[in-house]
Design a protein around this motif. Sequence first.
Motif, PDB file in Angstrom:
ATOM      1  N   ASP A 240      31.904  37.735  36.414  1.00  0.00           N
ATOM      2  CA  ASP A 240      32.199  39.165  36.299  1.00  0.00           C
ATOM      3  C   ASP A 240      33.490  39.561  36.997  1.00  0.00           C
ATOM      4  O   ASP A 240      33.905  40.719  36.916  1.00  0.00           O
ATOM      5  CB  ASP A 240      31.042  39.991  36.881  1.00  0.00           C
ATOM      6  CG  ASP A 240      29.742  39.789  36.109  1.00  0.00           C
ATOM      7  OD1 ASP A 240      29.816  39.568  34.879  1.00  0.00           O
ATOM      8  OD2 ASP A 240      28.665  39.833  36.724  1.00  0.00           O
ATOM      9  N   LEU A 241      34.108  38.595  37.679  1.00  0.00           N
ATOM     10  CA  LEU A 241      35.333  38.884  38.414  1.00  0.00           C
ATOM     11  C   LEU A 241      36.528  38.595  37.506  1.00  0.00           C
ATOM     12  O   LEU A 241      36.701  37.465  37.056  1.00  0.00           O
ATOM     13  CB  LEU A 241      35.400  38.001  39.675  1.00  0.00           C
ATOM     14  CG  LEU A 241      36.353  38.424  40.781  1.00  0.00           C
ATOM     15  CD1 LEU A 241      35.938  39.773  41.358  1.00  0.00           C
ATOM     16  CD2 LEU A 241      36.365  37.368  41.873  1.00  0.00           C
ATOM     17  N   PRO A 242      37.355  39.605  37.217  1.00  0.00           N
ATOM     18  CA  PRO A 242      38.485  39.360  36.305  1.00  0.00           C
ATOM     19  C   PRO A 242      39.527  38.452  36.932  1.00  0.00           C
ATOM     20  O   PRO A 242      39.636  38.349  38.151  1.00  0.00           O
ATOM     21  CB  PRO A 242      39.048  40.760  36.060  1.00  0.00           C
ATOM     22  CG  PRO A 242      38.665  41.539  37.276  1.00  0.00           C
ATOM     23  CD  PRO A 242      37.329  40.993  37.704  1.00  0.00           C
ATOM     24  N   ALA A 243      40.293  37.810  36.070  1.00  0.00           N
ATOM     25  CA  ALA A 243      41.452  37.046  36.526  1.00  0.00           C
ATOM     26  C   ALA A 243      42.665  37.958  36.544  1.00  0.00           C
ATOM     27  O   ALA A 243      42.808  38.844  35.699  1.00  0.00           O
ATOM     28  CB  ALA A 243      41.708  35.863  35.597  1.00  0.00           C
ATOM     29  N   LEU A 244      43.537  37.758  37.528  1.00  0.00           N
ATOM     30  CA  LEU A 244      44.768  38.544  37.582  1.00  0.00           C
ATOM     31  C   LEU A 244      45.553  38.433  36.286  1.00  0.00           C
ATOM     32  O   LEU A 244      46.227  39.380  35.864  1.00  0.00           O
ATOM     33  CB  LEU A 244      45.642  38.070  38.749  1.00  0.00           C
ATOM     34  CG  LEU A 244      45.350  38.638  40.140  1.00  0.00           C
ATOM     35  CD1 LEU A 244      46.329  38.060  41.146  1.00  0.00           C
ATOM     36  CD2 LEU A 244      45.428  40.153  40.142  1.00  0.00           C
ATOM     37  N   ASN A 245      45.467  37.274  35.654  1.00  0.00           N
ATOM     38  CA  ASN A 245      46.173  37.026  34.391  1.00  0.00           C
ATOM     39  C   ASN A 245      45.816  38.036  33.312  1.00  0.00           C
ATOM     40  O   ASN A 245      46.611  38.276  32.398  1.00  0.00           O
ATOM     41  CB  ASN A 245      45.848  35.626  33.880  1.00  0.00           C
ATOM     42  CG  ASN A 245      46.940  34.641  34.188  1.00  0.00           C
ATOM     43  OD1 ASN A 245      48.037  35.017  34.586  1.00  0.00           O
ATOM     44  ND2 ASN A 245      46.655  33.374  34.008  1.00  0.00           N
ATOM     45  N   GLU A 246      44.613  38.598  33.394  1.00  0.00           N
ATOM     46  CA  GLU A 246      44.186  39.537  32.369  1.00  0.00           C
ATOM     47  C   GLU A 246      45.023  40.815  32.383  1.00  0.00           C
ATOM     48  O   GLU A 246      45.253  41.431  31.336  1.00  0.00           O
ATOM     49  CB  GLU A 246      42.703  39.866  32.552  1.00  0.00           C
ATOM     50  CG  GLU A 246      41.776  38.672  32.361  1.00  0.00           C
ATOM     51  CD  GLU A 246      40.322  38.984  32.662  1.00  0.00           C
ATOM     52  OE1 GLU A 246      39.935  40.169  32.568  1.00  0.00           O
ATOM     53  OE2 GLU A 246      39.581  38.046  33.012  1.00  0.00           O
ATOM     54  N   SER A 247      45.454  41.222  33.567  1.00  0.00           N
ATOM     55  CA  SER A 247      46.274  42.423  33.707  1.00  0.00           C
ATOM     56  C   SER A 247      47.743  42.108  33.900  1.00  0.00           C
ATOM     57  O   SER A 247      48.613  42.864  33.444  1.00  0.00           O
ATOM     58  CB  SER A 247      45.783  43.273  34.892  1.00  0.00           C
ATOM     59  OG  SER A 247      44.441  43.654  34.737  1.00  0.00           O
ATOM     60  N   TYR A 248      48.030  40.987  34.548  1.00  0.00           N
ATOM     61  CA  TYR A 248      49.405  40.616  34.882  1.00  0.00           C
ATOM     62  C   TYR A 248      49.628  39.147  34.549  1.00  0.00           C
ATOM     63  O   TYR A 248      49.483  38.282  35.408  1.00  0.00           O
ATOM     64  CB  TYR A 248      49.692  40.905  36.359  1.00  0.00           C
ATOM     65  CG  TYR A 248      49.473  42.352  36.721  1.00  0.00           C
ATOM     66  CD1 TYR A 248      50.424  43.312  36.366  1.00  0.00           C
ATOM     67  CD2 TYR A 248      48.309  42.766  37.365  1.00  0.00           C
ATOM     68  CE1 TYR A 248      50.220  44.646  36.658  1.00  0.00           C
ATOM     69  CE2 TYR A 248      48.098  44.100  37.658  1.00  0.00           C
ATOM     70  CZ  TYR A 248      49.053  45.046  37.298  1.00  0.00           C
ATOM     71  OH  TYR A 248      48.848  46.370  37.587  1.00  0.00           O
ATOM     72  N   PRO A 249      49.934  38.850  33.296  1.00  0.00           N
ATOM     73  CA  PRO A 249      50.142  37.453  32.893  1.00  0.00           C
ATOM     74  C   PRO A 249      51.191  36.761  33.752  1.00  0.00           C
ATOM     75  O   PRO A 249      52.245  37.333  34.048  1.00  0.00           O
ATOM     76  CB  PRO A 249      50.628  37.586  31.438  1.00  0.00           C
ATOM     77  CG  PRO A 249      50.047  38.883  30.972  1.00  0.00           C
ATOM     78  CD  PRO A 249      50.070  39.788  32.171  1.00  0.00           C
ATOM     79  N   GLY A 250      50.856  35.538  34.166  1.00  0.00           N
ATOM     80  CA  GLY A 250      51.770  34.776  35.015  1.00  0.00           C
ATOM     81  C   GLY A 250      51.525  34.960  36.492  1.00  0.00           C
ATOM     82  O   GLY A 250      52.187  34.324  37.318  1.00  0.00           O
TER      83      GLY A 250
END
Length: 329
Positions: A240-250
């Motif tokens: 349930d914890l998003p990856a930073l990549n989902e909002s800020y690719p790279g």
Amino acid sequence: MRATRRSLILATLAIPAVAPAPAWAQDAWPSRPVRFIVPFPPGGAADLVGRMLAAHFQAAFNRGFVIENRGGAGSSIGVDALAKAAPDGYTIGLINIAANAILPAVRRIPLPYRPIEDFSAISNLAVTPALVLVNPQKLPEVRTIADLVAAAKARPEALNYGSSGVGSSLHLGVELFMAKAGIRMTHVPFNGGGPLLQALVAGTIDLSFDVAATTAQLLREGRLRALATTAPSRMPDYPDLPALNESYPGAELASWHGLAAPAGTPAPILARLAQETQAFLRSAETAARYKQLFLEMPQQTEPEAFAAFMARELATFRDLARAQNIVVE
């Protein structure tokens, strides 16, 4: 008689010349124990992974693979020893994000080895993503990455983030995130991960990146709050914890440890090591042990893919260090 002698001479000349076989073929590698350099002191996750892999190799090749712990200087001492070893297949070792990507990017004085060219990449072995953590008492309103970015934009440089030292992976990870999100926060470096975590729990700093292995219990107790993972995608233990990549690719960051040999090691030896490393990573026993150690399986397990990944990591951190003027003496 003359005809017989002439026939013998012609027959001799017709025999093709045979070049001497290379040493690895003559010796039927491995014909003696192989040195396995781990550039960290005994007891840590990297050392445990190295010992697990060495045991697998020993069983597969019926020869000793002897661990040699060569810690110090951010693991660069052991990695330098690996780079300078004879490329004969009798020295292999671990390389990692610090010695082969971050230190070459941030050090003012060049390292005694070339981080890519001096090694024959075999496989990535294990990755350790970080979690984006806040102190819920200091930042009660921050429950998502969007909340954190909004707070940082509303008060530029007012939020304090900690790291385990200038030029550490945790420092570079936050800097990479800030560059992607277009925010600025104030860096507070600590002398290692222990003091950093103490400061975060005490509320001396507002947030930091840190690994799940050292923070899982604090998260369960509610003393810390996780906003995201720096893994390339969501972690199985935190779906349930998003990856930073989902909002800020790279904006991904995952500490990694890989297997390499000195540059110039014969290709057949590298191929055999790569094949057995693949078998090691596919085993259920390895998967279970990795779960206990909060380690993730790597994606770049083919030698060519791992070499390309290393080059990308070095380029990413070099660009970041130059853009943010991050220098370590």
